[in-house]
Design an enzyme around this catalytic site. Structure first.
Site, PDB file in Angstrom:
ATOM      1  N   SER A  81       0.789  -1.235   0.000  1.00 37.10           N
ATOM      2  CA  SER A  81       0.000   0.000   0.000  1.00 37.10           C
ATOM      3  C   SER A  81       0.824   1.289   0.000  1.00 37.10           C
ATOM      4  CB  SER A  81      -0.971   0.005   1.180  1.00 37.10           C
ATOM      5  OG  SER A  81      -1.982  -0.946   0.984  1.00 37.10           O
ATOM      6  N   ASN A 278       7.942  -7.796  11.220  1.00 36.82           N
ATOM      7  CA  ASN A 278       7.000  -6.695  11.005  1.00 36.82           C
ATOM      8  C   ASN A 278       5.663  -7.019  11.703  1.00 36.82           C
ATOM      9  OD1 ASN A 278       6.209  -8.787   9.204  1.00 36.82           O
ATOM     10  ND2 ASN A 278       5.178  -7.288   7.927  1.00 36.82           N
ATOM     11  N   CYS A 280       2.694  -8.177  11.025  1.00 39.47           N
ATOM     12  CA  CYS A 280       1.940  -9.426  10.809  1.00 39.47           C
ATOM     13  C   CYS A 280       2.793 -10.677  10.832  1.00 39.47           C
ATOM     14  CB  CYS A 280       1.169  -9.332   9.512  1.00 39.47           C
ATOM     15  SG  CYS A 280      -0.260  -8.256   9.651  1.00 39.47           S
ATOM     16  N   GLY A 281       4.079 -10.534  11.106  1.00 37.36           N
ATOM     17  CA  GLY A 281       4.932 -11.667  11.397  1.00 37.36           C
ATOM     18  C   GLY A 281       5.585 -12.344  10.214  1.00 37.36           C
ATOM     19  N   GLU A 282       5.316 -11.884   8.984  1.00 37.00           N
ATOM     20  CA  GLU A 282       5.835 -12.593   7.822  1.00 37.00           C
ATOM     21  C   GLU A 282       7.194 -12.071   7.345  1.00 37.00           C
ATOM     22  OE1 GLU A 282       4.099  -8.981   5.996  1.00 37.00           O
ATOM     23  OE2 GLU A 282       3.553 -10.324   7.640  1.00 37.00           O
ATOM     24  N   THR A 428      -5.983  -5.281   1.830  1.00 37.76           N
ATOM     25  CA  THR A 428      -6.493  -4.169   1.041  1.00 37.76           C
ATOM     26  C   THR A 428      -6.201  -4.331  -0.440  1.00 37.76           C
ATOM     27  OG1 THR A 428      -6.108  -2.743   2.959  1.00 37.76           O
ATOM     28  CG2 THR A 428      -6.556  -1.668   0.876  1.00 37.76           C
TER      29      THR A 428
END
Length: 773
Positions: A81, A278, A280-282, A428
Site C-alpha cells: 500500500s 513486522n 503481521c509476522g511474515e 487491502t
C-alpha cells in the site's frame, strides 16, 4: 459488477471505494484529483525512473514504465500500500515493513518511540523486540530505583501509536516480541488477556528449540537477565508452554515465532541477528531494516482451466525488477534505515488469489492435490525470482553485504537481493485486485455487507455465483441462507461436488491450514502470513497440536484464531430469518436486520450503589440476568421531573436497551466513561468526571464482581502460574448460532461493516480498513 475507470483499468465497486477513500490523490476538500489509471501511471513512471541510475536509455525506461503499468492496471501484480499511495508524490515513502531496536536505557527507549512516530507518520508498520530490556523490579543503578519492565514500555509505545495516524491514510501498527527466556515472560504472555489493552500491538513469543524440547520433557529452563546474559531463575517449560496455548486459545494472542529457525535462514548473519518481525509476522528483519512487498494475483494466472506458467514467470521477473527499483526510489524516514536497507536490498514477492485459483482449477483447498500445487507453484515463483535477481546483480551489482552472506559460496551466481519471497497479508490490495486474500481460503462464500442504515447486501463470491448460475441452482433465497450459515456445506440445494470444492476457512480442519502454510514456507525466504482458523468449540489441546505441527513441518511461526474468542465480537446475522429477500439489477439481496431486545422478566435482582458526583449523590441500580451479568440500569438523583433526573432516566433507558439487545457491557462502558461535565468530583480517591462517568464506573465494578464470582481472575493476579487444561470462554462472549459464521471480529470504525480476522489482523472487506495498517 465491475466498472471501468480509465481506458485500461477494470475495477470492482469495492475496489473503487477503497481507492477513492485511501489511495487516490485528493484536493483540500477531499475530492479525488486522479483516477485509478492515473494512480497506476504515476506509480509506474516513478518506479521505472530508477533505471536511469543504472544507465538505461529514455526509450528503455519508457518500455519498463509501460510494463509496470500493464501488470498493475491488469491487476496481475500490486505492490504494498505505501508504494501505491506515495510513489510519485511528495512523501515518497514506499515500504510497509520496518523493525527497530530497543536497548536497555531510557535514551534508547524514547529515541525509538520518536523513530516509531516518524515511521507511522510516513505510512509504515513497526516491529520490536523488547527482549533487551531488564525485567520488572530489577535495579536501576543510575537512579537507585527499580525497572518497570518491558510490558510497561510496550504501553508507552502503544499510547504513542494511538496519537499518530500513518500519513493520514494508514493507522499505526506494531509487533511486540519477547524471548521466552526473558524474566518477564509470564506478564508478557498475559498482557493482552484484556482485549482493550495494548490495542495497537500484535504480540508474539520468540520460542527457542531448547524451550520446546524442555516443554516436551516437562523440564525447567533458565530465565536470562538480558544485561548480564546470566540465569536469574527457572520456570517449568511445560507450564509456560501451556500458558501460551491457553492465552492463544482465549483470544488469539500471543502468536509464536520460531526464532532459532528464523536465524538459521538469516541471509546476512555477520550483519546482525534477527530479533523481530513486522506487524503481521511474515517479514523477519534486522534492526533498522525495512522491506518492500508485492503480490502476484494468481487468479489472473489461470487460462482455460490451467495455470499459464509463461505469464506467471514473466510477471515474476517484472515484479522483481519493480521491487528492486522501489529500494532506490524510496525516501526512507531515517538515514540509518536507508543505509541498512540498501546494504541487503531485501524484497518480498508473494501471491494472492490462491483460493480463487484453486476454484478455477477444480481443486479443493483441503486436499493433497492442493498441497502439491502450492509447493510446485511457490518453487516456480522462487526459482524465477532468483534468476531475475541474479540477472539484476549482473547488470547492477550484488547487494553490498553479499560477501558476508550465506549465498557467497564457490560457483554461486551473486544475487541482487538478500531475500526474494514473502507471503504477506493482502487485505487491502486483494480488494483492489478483486481476489481472495494471500494464500488463505475464502472466509465465506457469501456474506452480508452493510450498505446503509438498516439495509444489508448479500455479497456472493463471483466464481461460486458463476458455477451456481451454470448449474441452475442460483437463487437469492439460497444465497441468503448461505450468508447466514457462512458456508454451503450441508445445504441440500448445493451439489455435493460444489460443496467439496467451495470450502471456507471453517470448513477446513486445522491440520490442512498448517500443511498449506508449510508448503508455501518451503520456498519462501522470509515467512508466511497465515491464520489457522478454529471453531469456537476447539480446545486448548487442539491449539497444542497445531503449534507442534507448525514446528515439525518447518513453519517459522503460527497464529491461531478461535471463532468468537474475542469479547467484542459482533456477528452480522439477521434475527428475522423469515424476512423477504429482495433482488436488484445485479442480483444482490437486500436483507433488513432487526435486533429485538430480550423481554424484561417480572422479577429481577440487583444492587444499588451510592456514588458522589459534582451534582450530588447518584444512586445507580443495576439488575442482572440469570448469568449474573448487567441486564438493566436505573438512576436516581434529586427530585423526579428535574432536568438532571430526566436526562438520567433517558440514559438509563438507553443503556438498559443496549444491554437487553446483546451489546457487551464493556462496549457501553467504553462509550460513556470519561465524559466530562463542568462539575467533576472525587470518590474513593478517584475522579468522577460526570454522571455518565459515574454510571460507567459502577457498571465496571459490577462486571468485575461477576467475573471474579466466576473465577475468571487474571493470571497476573495470582502468585503462581496456574495452568488449566481447558479455559472457560471470556465473560459476556456472544455465541454465534451454529458456530460456522466465520471470523467476523468487530465493526469497522470507518464504514460500520463487519471486521474479519484475516492473516493475523482485522480487515474490512467493504472499505479496506486494516487494524494492522
Amino acid at each position: 459488477m465491475a466498472k471501468r475507470s480509465g481506458a485500461n483499468v477494470k475495477l470492482s465497486e469495492n475496489a473503487m471505494k477503497v481507492l477513492e477513500k485511501r489511495y487516490l490523490k485528493k484536493d483540500d476538500d477531499g475530492k479525488p484529483l486522479e483516477t485509478p489509471e492515473d494512480l497506476f501511471r504515476r506509480v509506474a513512471k516513478n518506479i521505472a525512473s530508477a533505471d536511469a541510475k543504472y544507465g538505461a536509455s529514455a526509450q528503455d525506461i519508457a518500455k519498463t514504465e509501460s510494463e509496470f503499468f500493464g501488470m498493475m492496471a491488469n491487476l496481475d501484480f500490486l505492490p504494498n500500500s505505501p508504494t501505491l499511495m506515495n510513489a510519485g508524490r511528495e512523501l515518497q515513502q514506499l515500504s510497509a515493513c520496518f523493525v527497530l531496536s530497543i536497548d536497555d536505557s531510557m535514551e534508547s527507549i524514547f529515541e525509538t518511540i520518536k523513530d516509531t512516530a516518524l515511521i507511522h507518520k510516513s505510512g509504515g508498520g513497526t516491529g520490536f523486540s523488547f527482549s533487551r530490556l531488564r525485567g520488572k523490579n530489577f535495579p536501576v543503578r543510575s537512579t537507585g530505583g527499580i525497572s518497570s519492565g518491558p510490558v510497561s514500555f510496550m504501553k508507552v509505545f502503544n499510547a504513542a501509536t494511538q496519537a499518530v495516524k500513518q500519513g493520514g491514510t494508514r493507522r499505526g501498527a506494531n509487533m511486540g516480541i519477547l524471548r521466552v527466556d526473558h524474566p518477564d515472560i509470564l506478564e508478557f504472555i498475559t498482557c493482552k488477556e484484556n482485549d482493550k489493552e495494548i490495542t495497537n500491538f500484535n504480540i508474539s513469543v520468540a520460542v527457542t528449540e531448547d524451550f520446546i524440547n524442555k516443554a516436551l520433557k516437562n523440564e525447567e529452563y533458565d530465565l536470562i537477565d538480558p544485561r548480564t546474559k546470566k540465569p536469574v531463575g527457572k520456570y517449568n517449560a511445560k507450564e509456560v508452554w501451556d500458558l501460551i496455548i491457553k492465552m492463544a486459545w482465549k483470544n488469539g494472542e500471543p502468536g509464536i515465532i520460531f526464532i532459532d529457525r528464523m536465524n538459521r535462514d538469516n541471509p546476512t548473519p555477520k550483519a546482525g541477528q534477527i530479533e523481530s518481525t513486522n506487524p503481521c509476522g511474515e517479514q523477519p528483519l534486522l534492526p533498522y531494516e525495512s522491506c518492500n512487498l508485492g503480490s502476484i494475483n494468481l487468479a489472473n494466472m489461470v487460462n482455460a482451466g490451467s495455470i499459464d506458467w509463461n505469464k506467471l514467470g514473466d510477471t515474476v521477473e517484472k515484479a522483481v525488477h519493480f521491487l528492486d527499483n522501489v529500494i532506490d526510489m524510496n525516501a526512507y524516514p531515517l538515514k540509518r534505515i536507508d543505509e541498512t536497507t540498501k546494504s541487503n536490498r531485501k524484497i518480498g514477492l508473494g501471491v494472492m488469489g490462491f483460493a480463487d485459483m484453486l476454484f478455477m482449477l477444480g481443486v479443493s483447498y483441503n486436499s493433497g492435490d492442493a498441497i502439491q500445487l502450492a509447493e510446485k507453484l511457490m518453487k516456480f515463483v522462487f526459482e524465477r525470482a532468483k534468476a531475475a535477481s541474479q540477472e539484476l546483480a549482473r547488470e547492477r551489482g550484488a547487494f553490498p553485504n553479499y560477501k558476508g552472506s550465506i549465498y557467497n559460496t564457490k560457483g554461486a551466481k551473486p544475487l541482487r537481493n538478500a531475500t526474494l519471497t514473502t507471503i504477506a497479508p493482502t487485505g487491502t490490495i486483494s480488494i483492489i485486485a478483486n481476489c481472495s486474500s494471500g494464500i488463505e481460503p475464502i472466509f465465506a462464500i457469501s456474506y452480508i455487507r452493510n450498505i446503509m442504515d438498516n439495509v444489508k447486501m448479500v455479497e456472493v463470491h463471483p466464481y461460486f455465483r458463476e458455477v451456481a448460475e451454470k448449474g441452475d441452482f442460483y437463487k437469492p433465497e439460497l444465497m441468503n441462507l448461505i450468508a447466514q450459515k457462512g458456508s454451503a456445506h450441508g445445504i441440500p440445494e448445493v451439489p455435493e461436488d460444489v460443496q467439496k470444492l467451495f470450502v471456507t476457512a471453517h470448513d477446513i480442519s486445522a491440520d490442512w491450514h498448517i500443511k498449506m502454510q508449510a508448503a508455501f514456507q518451503k520456498y519462501t525466504n522470509n515467512a508466511v502470513s497465515k491464520t489457522v482458523n478454529l471453531p469456537q468449540e476447539a480446545t486448548t489441546e487442539d491449539v497444542r497440536k497445531i503449534y507442534m505441527l507448525a514446528y515439525e513441518t518447518g513453519c517459522k511461526g503460527v497464529t491461531i484464531y478461535r471463532d468468537n474468542s474475542r469479547a467484542e465480537q459482533v456477528l452480522s446475522k439477521p434475527s428475522d430469518e423469515k424476512g423477504a429477500v429482495k433482488e436488484d439489477a445485479e442480483l444482490k439481496e437486500a436483507v433488513p436486520v432487526k435486533i429485538i431486545p430480550r423481554p424484561r422478566p417480572n422479577v429481577t435482582v440487583g444492587t444499588t450503589t451510592k456514588i458522589a458526583t459534582g451534582c450530588g449523590n447518584l444512586y445507580v441500580t443495576i439488575n442482572v440476568d440469570e448469568k449474573g451479568l448487567p441486564f438493566e440500569v436505573f438512576m436516581s438523583m434529586g427530585k423526579a421531573g428535574g432536568c438532571a433526573m430526566s436526562q438520567l432516566e433517558a440514559l438509563g433507558r438507553l443503556v438498559s436497551l443496549a444491554l437487553r439487545s446483546g451489546i457487551e457491557a464493556t462496549a457501553i462502558i467504553e462509550q460513556i466513561r470519561g465524559i466530562r461535565c463542568p462539575s467533576p468530583s472525587w470518590e474513593k480517591g478517584g475522579r468522577i468526571f460526570s454522571c455518565s462517568d459515574a454510571i460507567a464506573r459502577v457498571l465496571e465494578r459490577r462486571l468485575r464482581g461477576a467475573e471474579k464470582a466466576k473465577g475468571l481472575v487474571s493470571v497476573l493476579e495470582k502468585t503462581k502460574v496456574a495452568i488449566e487444561d481447558q479455559a472457560s470462554p471470556s465473560a459476556g462472549a456472544r455465541k454465534s448460532g451454529n458456530g460456522k459464521k466465520g471470523d467476523i471480529v468487530g465493526v469497522c470504525p470507518d464504514c460500520g461493516s463487519a471486521l474479519w480476522h484475516v492473516e493475523g489482523c482485522m480487515v474490512c472487506n467493504s472499505c479496506g480498513y486494516s487494524k494492522c495498517g
